[in-house]
Design a protein around this motif. Structure first.
Motif, PDB file in Angstrom:
ATOM      1  N   CYS A  61       0.925  -1.309  -0.176  1.00 48.91           N
ATOM      2  CA  CYS A  61      -0.007   0.059   0.142  1.00 48.91           C
ATOM      3  C   CYS A  61       0.823   1.302   0.054  1.00 48.91           C
ATOM      4  N   THR A  63       1.977   4.929  -2.336  1.00 39.11           N
ATOM      5  CA  THR A  63       2.107   5.366  -3.731  1.00 39.11           C
ATOM      6  C   THR A  63       3.261   5.316  -4.263  1.00 39.11           C
ATOM      7  N   ASP A 143      -9.007  13.833  -7.479  1.00 36.52           N
ATOM      8  CA  ASP A 143      -8.719  13.193  -5.972  1.00 36.52           C
ATOM      9  C   ASP A 143     -10.511  12.917  -5.746  1.00 36.52           C
ATOM     10  N   LEU A 146     -11.609   9.818  -7.510  1.00 40.92           N
ATOM     11  CA  LEU A 146     -10.885   8.790  -6.941  1.00 40.92           C
ATOM     12  C   LEU A 146     -11.850   8.177  -5.474  1.00 40.92           C
ATOM     13  N   ILE A 159      -5.085   1.455  -7.651  1.00 43.75           N
ATOM     14  CA  ILE A 159      -5.553   2.479  -8.597  1.00 43.75           C
ATOM     15  C   ILE A 159      -4.326   2.938  -9.327  1.00 43.75           C
ATOM     16  N   LEU A 187      -1.063  12.637  -3.950  1.00 49.40           N
ATOM     17  CA  LEU A 187      -1.499  11.317  -4.287  1.00 49.40           C
ATOM     18  C   LEU A 187      -1.343  10.444  -3.128  1.00 49.40           C
ATOM     19  N   SER A 191      -3.852   7.820  -0.972  1.00 50.44           N
ATOM     20  CA  SER A 191      -3.465   6.367  -0.861  1.00 50.44           C
ATOM     21  C   SER A 191      -3.429   6.106   0.659  1.00 50.44           C
ATOM     22  N   CYS A 197      -3.120   0.861  -2.665  1.00 52.81           N
ATOM     23  CA  CYS A 197      -1.938   1.207  -3.471  1.00 52.81           C
ATOM     24  C   CYS A 197      -2.325   2.227  -4.657  1.00 52.81           C
ATOM     25  N   LEU A 198      -1.541   3.377  -4.962  1.00 54.92           N
ATOM     26  CA  LEU A 198      -1.704   4.206  -6.113  1.00 54.92           C
ATOM     27  C   LEU A 198      -0.665   4.033  -6.789  1.00 54.92           C
ATOM     28  N   THR A 200       1.677   5.094 -10.039  1.00 54.46           N
ATOM     29  CA  THR A 200       1.651   5.967 -11.208  1.00 54.46           C
ATOM     30  C   THR A 200       2.685   5.826 -12.106  1.00 54.46           C
TER      31      THR A 200
END
Length: 367
Positions: A61, A63, A143, A146, A159, A187, A191, A197-198, A200
């Motif tokens: 988990c 970013t 945001d 999301l 995501i 971000l 998260s 977990c985000l 990118t």
């Protein structure tokens, strides 16, 4: 003494009364209060939600950045990762914690996604794999979009934003360290607040470097604010093999060698240079796990009552509570036992131990 220097050294006298200004001592107290500082003792009294890996030993988990040159195969791997998480099926030899996935494929259209996914997974589909080809930028309200997705899908685990540049405002390619740091911090705040977990997707710069992480396009502010990063590189664009370097705050650094199956368009792991280092076994958690295995149902009580049930734990009751507070994440992740503080009073501090059922956990700390 110089009069100017003497004046600078003079302590200002706070004015109270007709001016309406606050005394400096009050302002000082407000500044301290804004820190929300807590003592070490208070810290040990809190229980934080366990951070369950999305892919155990591979992705946690938080970013993360996933970085590679254009057309290196990032989007294929994003789809592969999203599918496995949504299905709960192992990714290579890594166990997966199943949950809903949102894939923002912002450089694709639905027709291309349909062709890509059908080639990768044939006609097998997942009801927990969601995708979109358009979204707002961060300044326009990404945001909030999301937030709505997580609200509608409380089991959300992952995501993916493909790519970072698509959610920045116009002109975002010329950013300073502070700007890069700020966008990833925003971000990360999302998260962390949802314990997901985000991931990118971002591009490498053209300039080569001995340290692969120095090739992340932009400033060091991106990696500095992120929880970790993945770098995917090929020696030649036509190669079927790629090297994936992984670095993160809460995981062992790794270097994986991957091979691309051109027929199915999926990545296969062929080699791992650095294997995960397991934490040493905690005798206290082992004894609690054995107790819960025999218990076969949730147990609620105080630390003193638990010590009576497990007499070979040689710690004091208050120390046991602190250890459980600190080790709640390990107890959950390694033994499948959820530790939850109950309503507490100065006279009685109860907690509950139960075997979890793979649902997303949210623990509210009790003071």
């Amino acid at each position: 003494m110089d009069k100017r220097v003497a004046k600078e050294k003079t302590v200002p006298i706070p004015v109270v009364g007709a001016t309406g200004e606050q005394p400096l001592c009050n302002k000082h107290n407000e500044i301290i209060a804004d820190l929300n500082a807590i003592s070490m003792t208070e810290l040990y009294e809190k229980v934080y939600p366990p951070k369950i890996p999305v892919v155990d030993g591979f992705l946690n988990c938080g970013t993360y950045l996933f970085v590679g040159a254009p057309k290196v195969g990032k989007s294929f791997f994003m789809a592969q990762l999203a599918y496995h998480v949504s299905m709960g099926s192992p990714l290579w030899d890594y166990p997966v914690c199943q949950g809903s996935v949102l894939y923002l494929a912002l450089e694709d259209d639905y027709a291309r996604l349909q062709q890509r996914l059908s080639r990768m997974f044939d006609m097998e589909s997942s009801d927990h794999f969601y995708m979109a080809t358009k979204s707002k930028t961060l300044n326009e309200g990404l945001d909030m979009q999301l937030e709505e997705f997580v609200k509608e899908h409380p089991d959300a685990r992952l995501i993916i934003i493909d790519t970072l540049q698509k959610v920045r405002e116009a002109g975002g390619e010329h950013y300073s360290y502070s700007n890069d740091y700020e966008i990833v911090t925003r971000l990360k705040a999302f998260s962390d607040s949802h314990n997901i977990c985000l991931l990118t997707v971002h591009h490498t710069r053209k300039m080569e470097s001995q340290d692969s992480f120095d090739m992340i396009s932009g400033t060091n502010g991106l990696l500095g604010a992120a929880d970790g990063a993945f770098i995917m590189q090929k020696k030649k664009r036509t190669d079927n093999t790629a090297v994936m370097n992984i670095v993160g705050r809460d995981q062992q650094d790794q270097e994986l060698t991957l091979e691309f199956d051109r027929e199915r368009c999926v990545w296969k792991k062929t080699k791992a240079e650095t294997e995960n280092i397991s934490n040493p076994v905690d005798p206290l958690l082992e004894k609690i796990a054995s107790f819960m295995k025999e218990q076969k149902e949730p147990w609620t009580g105080t630390a003193s009552e638990l010590l009576e049930r497990i007499p070979d734990i040689s710690v004091k009751a208050n120390v046991l509570v602190r250890k459980l507070n600190v080790k709640a994440g390990c107890l959950y992740k390694d033994y499948g036992i959820l530790y939850e503080p109950k309503q507490r009073t100065p006279e009685k501090k109860e907690f509950c131990l139960s075997v979890f059922n793979n649902e997303k956990v949210s623990i509210v700390s009790e003071n």
